[in-house]
Design an enzyme around this catalytic site. Structure first.
Site, PDB file in Angstrom:
ATOM      1  N   LYS A 146       0.858  -1.200   0.000  1.00 53.33           N
ATOM      2  CA  LYS A 146       0.000   0.000   0.000  1.00 53.33           C
ATOM      3  C   LYS A 146       0.895   1.252   0.000  1.00 53.33           C
ATOM      4  O   LYS A 146       2.117   1.141   0.155  1.00 53.33           O
ATOM      5  CB  LYS A 146      -0.899  -0.029   1.230  1.00 53.33           C
ATOM      6  CG  LYS A 146      -0.144   0.100   2.538  1.00 53.33           C
ATOM      7  CD  LYS A 146      -1.028  -0.172   3.751  1.00 53.33           C
ATOM      8  CE  LYS A 146      -0.211  -0.003   5.024  1.00 53.33           C
ATOM      9  NZ  LYS A 146      -0.894  -0.504   6.217  1.00 53.33           N
TER      10      LYS A 146
ATOM     11  N   TYR B 139      14.686  32.593   1.476  1.00 51.22           N
ATOM     12  CA  TYR B 139      13.574  33.414   1.956  1.00 51.22           C
ATOM     13  C   TYR B 139      13.804  33.841   3.403  1.00 51.22           C
ATOM     14  O   TYR B 139      14.249  33.034   4.226  1.00 51.22           O
ATOM     15  CB  TYR B 139      12.278  32.604   1.920  1.00 51.22           C
ATOM     16  CG  TYR B 139      11.714  32.354   0.545  1.00 51.22           C
ATOM     17  CD1 TYR B 139      11.434  33.393  -0.328  1.00 51.22           C
ATOM     18  CD2 TYR B 139      11.446  31.062   0.129  1.00 51.22           C
ATOM     19  CE1 TYR B 139      10.898  33.152  -1.588  1.00 51.22           C
ATOM     20  CE2 TYR B 139      10.908  30.801  -1.126  1.00 51.22           C
ATOM     21  CZ  TYR B 139      10.641  31.856  -1.981  1.00 51.22           C
ATOM     22  OH  TYR B 139      10.110  31.614  -3.207  1.00 51.22           O
TER      23      TYR B 139
HETATM   24  C1  LIG Z   1      -0.182  -1.510   6.855  1.00 41.94           C
HETATM   25  C2  LIG Z   1      -0.786  -2.763   7.308  1.00 41.94           C
HETATM   26  C3  LIG Z   1       0.018  -3.886   7.561  1.00 41.94           C
HETATM   27  C4  LIG Z   1       1.528  -3.853   7.470  1.00 41.94           C
HETATM   28  O1  LIG Z   1       2.088  -3.080   8.516  1.00 41.94           O
HETATM   29  P1  LIG Z   1       3.676  -3.015   8.738  1.00 41.94           P
HETATM   30  O2  LIG Z   1       3.830  -2.423  10.097  1.00 41.94           O
HETATM   31  O3  LIG Z   1       4.210  -2.100   7.692  1.00 41.94           O
HETATM   32  O4  LIG Z   1       4.191  -4.380   8.595  1.00 41.94           O
HETATM   33  C5  LIG Z   1      -0.627  -5.060   7.905  1.00 41.94           C
HETATM   34  N1  LIG Z   1      -1.969  -5.126   8.008  1.00 41.94           N
HETATM   35  C6  LIG Z   1      -2.774  -4.060   7.779  1.00 41.94           C
HETATM   36  C7  LIG Z   1      -4.248  -4.208   7.906  1.00 41.94           C
HETATM   37  C8  LIG Z   1      -2.207  -2.848   7.425  1.00 41.94           C
HETATM   38  O5  LIG Z   1      -2.994  -1.794   7.217  1.00 41.94           O
END
Ligand SMILES: *Cc1c(COP(=O)(O)O)cnc(C)c1O
Length: 381
Positions: A36, A273
């Site tokens: 993601k 700036y």
């Molecule tokens: C983002 C996410 C993970 C992975 O998390 P990490 O800490 O990056 O391993 C796993 N399960 C869900 C539902 C997530 O949203």
């Protein structure tokens, strides 16, 4: 047309991290890589095929658009699971493509059943249970009703997964809460067992390492694959107890640009700036075409670091929308076109993403995922 900066992704570093993850994983547990947030900034359509070429065939994304992007980039079949958002009008696509998705509210479940019925094709659903994170997931008093709904529609549904998500497994302070979640999930597993969910899953990176019994049939590993620890605590608890412990993970990502201008500024002048940086001596300033619109946080003004000609240099003045300035007074030979490393290695120096987080208030996850989608990503060895 070339972009003003580019990102390199190391194949050998990913291989190293996958070896590490596979060694910590129970033999029968399936590995799903969480990609993601544009593969945590690594670029989903570059990264997906790279991971697939290293034997990964299960991926988790947040929404249907990411699933679509990933599917389009992969040339070999892989299972894809949407953990978050899918709209009613995206459900037919997911069913037809065999993409699995979390179901955590009744409307989505009923809609899925209706669409699957109409298409004459089974939907692959992952039933998310609320166990204490209090974000998404069916609460316990809905379970028996759901059970019946799924059972009655078994010709339209494949119960691909039964799952939950932990509320902060990377911190020891949350241990009690996670333990309670494990217990609640156990009850859920018992309740839905007769429906034979294909994958029981709960673990993110931190739970995968710190609560090995939560590995069940599948683990959703995110940050670890990219060479980062979910927290310093997780690292120390997993690896760092002994003297001389070295980090077994390797970072995949480097972020680079080039100097676009060099000039000398006289003592007593302000640089950039406003008045946030005063030259207290003659200062050689290099302008770099990367700013906050490219994901280089404004909070790194007068604080960030970069590498030029193997030397560590500091950001001076405020970070602009498209430009930042570096103090290169100590590098006599510096010139326009020189490589600037914002993240990664040059000579024997390195700038880590976590050093960014120390200088700014961003955490690894945030900094990585804020790297814009349109910076080109290249795979290196
Ligand atoms: C983002 C996410 C993970 C992975 O998390 P990490 O800490 O990056 O391993 C796993 N399960 C869900 C539902 C997530 O949203």
């Amino acid at each position: 047309m070339d972009n003003t900066s580019y990102i390199e992704i190391s194949r050998s570093a990913l291989e190293n991290n996958l070896d590490y993850i596979r060694a910590k994983k129970k033999a029968k547990t399936k590995l799903s890589l969480v990609v993601k947030g544009n593969a945590y900034g690594h670029g989903i359509d570059t990264y997906g095929p790279l991971a697939a070429s290293l034997g990964v065939n299960h991926f988790s994304v947040f929404d249907a658009h990411e699933a679509y992007q990933l599917k389009r980039s992969l040339s070999s079949p892989a299972e894809i699971m949407i953990m978050g958002m899918i709209t009613d009008d995206q459900i037919p696509w997911a069913i037809e493509e065999g993409v699995g998705f979390f179901v955590f509210e009744e409307h989505r479940l009923k809609q899925t059943i209706a669409v699957a019925k109409a298409l004459g094709q089974k939907a692959r659903i992952h039933l998310e249970l609320e166990t204490g994170m209090n974000r998404t997931g069916f609460v316990k008093n809905q379970w028996s009703h759901l059970y019946k709904l799924i059972q009655d529609n078994s010709e339209h549904l494949i119960l691909e997964g039964l799952c939950t998500h932990f509320a902060g497994a990377e911190s020891v302070a949350n241990h009690l809460r996670i333990s309670k979640q494990l217990k609640a999930f156990k009850e859920g597993r018992k309740t839905f067992k007769p429906l034979e969910p294909h994958y029981i899953h709960a673990a993110c990176s931190a739970a995968f390492l710190r609560f090995p019994k939560s590995q069940y049939d599948l683990v959703r590993v995110g940050i670890l694959q990219y060479g980062f620890w979910p927290s310093v605590e997780t690292y120390i608890a997993t690896e760092g107890m002994h003297e001389n412990a070295t980090d077994p993970l390797q970072r995949l990502i480097s972020w680079k640009s080039r100097i676009m201008n060099v000039k000398e500024v006289a003592k007593g002048e302000y640089i950039g700036y406003g008045t946030s940086y005063l030259a207290t001596q003659t200062t050689k300033v290099a302008a770099v075409p990367v700013g906050y619109s490219h994901g280089f946080s404004r909070s790194l003004s007068n604080a960030g670091r970069a590498l030029v000609r193997g030397t560590r240099v500091g950001v001076i003045g405020v970070v602009n929308m498209n430009v930042m300035m570096l103090d290169v007074s100590h590098i006599p030979s510096v010139e326009v076109g020189d490589e600037v490393v914002l993240i990664g290695e040059q000579g024997n120096q390195s700038i880590s993403v976590s050093s960014f987080s120390e200088y700014s208030d961003q955490m690894n996850y945030e900094l990585l995922t804020r790297l814009p989608q349109d910076i080109p990503r290249y795979i290196t060895d």
